[in-house]
Design a protein around this motif. Structure first.
Motif, PDB file in Angstrom:
ATOM      1  N   LEU A  73     -88.967  -4.304  80.561  1.00  9.21           N
ATOM      2  CA  LEU A  73     -90.351  -4.703  80.830  1.00  9.21           C
ATOM      3  C   LEU A  73     -90.953  -5.426  79.633  1.00  9.21           C
ATOM      4  O   LEU A  73     -91.541  -6.511  79.774  1.00  9.21           O
ATOM      5  CB  LEU A  73     -91.186  -3.467  81.178  1.00  9.21           C
ATOM      6  CG  LEU A  73     -92.704  -3.679  81.182  1.00  9.21           C
ATOM      7  CD1 LEU A  73     -93.122  -4.587  82.326  1.00  9.21           C
ATOM      8  CD2 LEU A  73     -93.424  -2.336  81.239  1.00  9.21           C
ATOM      9  N   LEU A  74     -90.830  -4.826  78.441  1.00  5.52           N
ATOM     10  CA  LEU A  74     -91.415  -5.436  77.250  1.00  5.52           C
ATOM     11  C   LEU A  74     -90.761  -6.779  76.943  1.00  5.52           C
ATOM     12  O   LEU A  74     -91.436  -7.735  76.545  1.00  5.52           O
ATOM     13  CB  LEU A  74     -91.294  -4.489  76.055  1.00  5.52           C
ATOM     14  CG  LEU A  74     -92.129  -3.213  76.135  1.00  5.52           C
ATOM     15  CD1 LEU A  74     -91.888  -2.328  74.914  1.00  5.52           C
ATOM     16  CD2 LEU A  74     -93.620  -3.535  76.251  1.00  5.52           C
ATOM     17  N   ALA A  75     -89.453  -6.879  77.139  1.00  5.99           N
ATOM     18  CA  ALA A  75     -88.769  -8.151  76.905  1.00  5.99           C
ATOM     19  C   ALA A  75     -89.293  -9.219  77.855  1.00  5.99           C
ATOM     20  O   ALA A  75     -89.523 -10.375  77.458  1.00  5.99           O
ATOM     21  CB  ALA A  75     -87.262  -7.974  77.074  1.00  5.99           C
ATOM     22  N   ARG A  76     -89.502  -8.869  79.101  1.00  8.45           N
ATOM     23  CA  ARG A  76     -90.034  -9.828  80.088  1.00  8.45           C
ATOM     24  C   ARG A  76     -91.435 -10.283  79.693  1.00  8.45           C
ATOM     25  O   ARG A  76     -91.736 -11.483  79.708  1.00  8.45           O
ATOM     26  CB  ARG A  76     -90.052  -9.163  81.463  1.00  8.45           C
ATOM     27  CG  ARG A  76     -90.662 -10.004  82.600  1.00  8.45           C
ATOM     28  CD  ARG A  76     -90.734  -9.162  83.852  1.00  8.45           C
ATOM     29  NE  ARG A  76     -91.380  -9.794  84.976  1.00  8.45           N
ATOM     30  CZ  ARG A  76     -90.769 -10.242  86.060  1.00  8.45           C
ATOM     31  NH1 ARG A  76     -89.459 -10.178  86.146  1.00  8.45           N
ATOM     32  NH2 ARG A  76     -91.453 -10.773  87.068  1.00  8.45           N
ATOM     33  N   LEU A  77     -92.289  -9.340  79.337  1.00  7.55           N
ATOM     34  CA  LEU A  77     -93.663  -9.696  78.984  1.00  7.55           C
ATOM     35  C   LEU A  77     -93.719 -10.540  77.715  1.00  7.55           C
ATOM     36  O   LEU A  77     -94.482 -11.508  77.631  1.00  7.55           O
ATOM     37  CB  LEU A  77     -94.498  -8.430  78.817  1.00  7.55           C
ATOM     38  CG  LEU A  77     -94.814  -7.663  80.102  1.00  7.55           C
ATOM     39  CD1 LEU A  77     -95.482  -6.336  79.780  1.00  7.55           C
ATOM     40  CD2 LEU A  77     -95.709  -8.497  81.023  1.00  7.55           C
ATOM     41  N   LEU A  78     -92.920 -10.173  76.714  1.00  6.14           N
ATOM     42  CA  LEU A  78     -92.931 -10.922  75.461  1.00  6.14           C
ATOM     43  C   LEU A  78     -92.392 -12.337  75.648  1.00  6.14           C
ATOM     44  O   LEU A  78     -92.907 -13.297  75.061  1.00  6.14           O
ATOM     45  CB  LEU A  78     -92.132 -10.180  74.392  1.00  6.14           C
ATOM     46  CG  LEU A  78     -92.786  -8.908  73.842  1.00  6.14           C
ATOM     47  CD1 LEU A  78     -91.788  -8.101  73.022  1.00  6.14           C
ATOM     48  CD2 LEU A  78     -94.011  -9.251  73.007  1.00  6.14           C
ATOM     49  N   SER A  79     -91.362 -12.471  76.457  1.00 11.70           N
ATOM     50  CA  SER A  79     -90.782 -13.799  76.652  1.00 11.70           C
ATOM     51  C   SER A  79     -91.700 -14.701  77.460  1.00 11.70           C
ATOM     52  O   SER A  79     -91.708 -15.927  77.265  1.00 11.70           O
ATOM     53  CB  SER A  79     -89.418 -13.685  77.338  1.00 11.70           C
ATOM     54  OG  SER A  79     -89.547 -13.115  78.634  1.00 11.70           O
ATOM     55  N   ARG A  80     -92.490 -14.101  78.348  1.00 16.16           N
ATOM     56  CA  ARG A  80     -93.359 -14.913  79.212  1.00 16.16           C
ATOM     57  C   ARG A  80     -94.785 -15.061  78.681  1.00 16.16           C
ATOM     58  O   ARG A  80     -95.427 -16.091  78.911  1.00 16.16           O
ATOM     59  CB  ARG A  80     -93.424 -14.293  80.608  1.00 16.16           C
ATOM     60  CG  ARG A  80     -92.106 -14.315  81.364  1.00 16.16           C
ATOM     61  CD  ARG A  80     -92.290 -13.808  82.779  1.00 16.16           C
ATOM     62  NE  ARG A  80     -91.041 -13.884  83.539  1.00 16.16           N
ATOM     63  CZ  ARG A  80     -90.958 -13.690  84.858  1.00 16.16           C
ATOM     64  NH1 ARG A  80     -92.053 -13.391  85.557  1.00 16.16           N
ATOM     65  NH2 ARG A  80     -89.802 -13.779  85.463  1.00 16.16           N
ATOM     66  N   HIS A  81     -95.265 -14.031  78.005  1.00 10.66           N
ATOM     67  CA  HIS A  81     -96.690 -14.026  77.635  1.00 10.66           C
ATOM     68  C   HIS A  81     -96.929 -13.613  76.187  1.00 10.66           C
ATOM     69  O   HIS A  81     -98.070 -13.330  75.815  1.00 10.66           O
ATOM     70  CB  HIS A  81     -97.469 -13.075  78.563  1.00 10.66           C
ATOM     71  CG  HIS A  81     -97.234 -13.322  80.017  1.00 10.66           C
ATOM     72  ND1 HIS A  81     -97.717 -14.436  80.665  1.00 10.66           N
ATOM     73  CD2 HIS A  81     -96.540 -12.603  80.938  1.00 10.66           C
ATOM     74  CE1 HIS A  81     -97.337 -14.399  81.936  1.00 10.66           C
ATOM     75  NE2 HIS A  81     -96.626 -13.301  82.123  1.00 10.66           N
ATOM     76  N   GLY A  82     -95.883 -13.566  75.376  1.00  6.89           N
ATOM     77  CA  GLY A  82     -96.041 -13.146  73.987  1.00  6.89           C
ATOM     78  C   GLY A  82     -96.341 -14.308  73.065  1.00  6.89           C
ATOM     79  O   GLY A  82     -95.979 -15.451  73.339  1.00  6.89           O
TER      80      GLY A  82
END
Length: 283
Positions: free
Chosen positions: A147-156
């Motif tokens: 989850l964190l990897a997805r959020l960081l890659s898309r919205h970080g």
């Protein structure tokens, strides 16, 4: 809580540095406050209203809410039936560790979006909760990292650069914050606080709100609740925690704690004991 409302605020040993909240609120309103970690929420029904420095936002079913550390915000029902959601509260170091594994710049990143309509990510947040509730440690940790990897890659975004040079207003605000933190049980008056910081009351108010998004008295209430949480985590009784942080009595703590955390301090502490005592299980 109002009839029909329910909430569970807890932690799982497989997810150190992460709190979980599963709740349905109808009339409950979170006052303007800030967290020292991130807020990652998935709305499962109804509509959540979020008050932010830049204006109000709304998130319905399938929506995801991302709030960075120390961002002042409020939350309230955006429709008559209220809202239900599942929330993760990862500490900054948890998010920074995943960012480092992704070879992102060192330091704690931030999210560039606040409200997303992203049912896929919302399901991933629910998956973390579901794995923790089943006591599946491997799945819970795996789902969180994905989850964190997805959020960081898309919205970080990269960690904010440290501002160069002295900023008199922020220096005054930081001094006032430190003084308040050191005197939670018996804080100074606004005039006395301003005098200790070498400025006027109005100048202090402007500087403090500019730096932290809240006036000193509201920030103080939030800091008292944060400190009370740490005491409750350590096993201190709610009444003793209330006295230690400067609330007049336990009902005073109960009122502010419930408004900001979303559950009463007794319920919050019982969940901590459930985690510490494997024989107690989970509900």
């Amino acid at each position: 809580m109002t009839r029909g409302e329910q909430a569970r605020h807890w932690e799982h040993p497989a997810l150190p540095g992460v709190d979980l909240l599963r709740a349905r609120y109808i009339r409950h309103t979170f006052p303007r406050h800030a967290h020292d970690g991130f807020v990652i929420a998935a709305v499962t029904s109804g509509v959540e209203g979020i008050g932010l420095p830049g204006g109000a936002e709304r998130a319905g079913a399938g929506g995801v809410v991302l709030i960075n550390p120390e961002t002042p915000h409020s939350a309230y029902a955006g429709t008559e039936e209220g809202w239900a959601y599942r929330v993760l509260y990862p500490a900054p170091q948890v998010v920074a560790a995943v960012a480092a594994e992704l070879s992102l710049p060192l330091g704690t990143p931030s999210f560039t979006a606040t409200v997303l309509h992203d049912p896929g990510t919302a399901r991933m947040i629910a998956d973390v909760h579901a794995a923790a509730e089943r006591d599946n440690a491997l799945a819970a940790d795996t789902c969180l990292r994905l989850l964190l990897a997805r959020l960081l890659s898309r919205h970080g975004s990269a960690p904010r650069a440290v501002r160069g040079g002295a900023d008199a207003g922020r220096t005054v605000a930081a001094r006032a914050r430190d003084l308040l933190s050191s005197r939670l049980p018996d804080p100074p008056s606004l005039d006395a606080l301003a005098a200790e910081c070498g400025t006027s009351s109005f100048a202090l108010l402007r500087a403090f709100k500019s730096a932290y998004g809240l006036p000193p008295h509201a920030w103080l209430t939030g800091e008292r609740v944060r400190t009370a949480r740490r005491l409750l985590d350590a096993g201190v009784a709610p009444a003793a925690a209330a006295a230690a942080v400067g609330f007049t009595d336990q009902p005073h703590l109960n009122r502010h704690f419930t408004r900001i955390v979303g559950v009463p301090p007794g319920s919050y502490q019982r969940e901590r004991k459930n985690v510490q005592d494997p024989a107690a299980g989970t509900s």
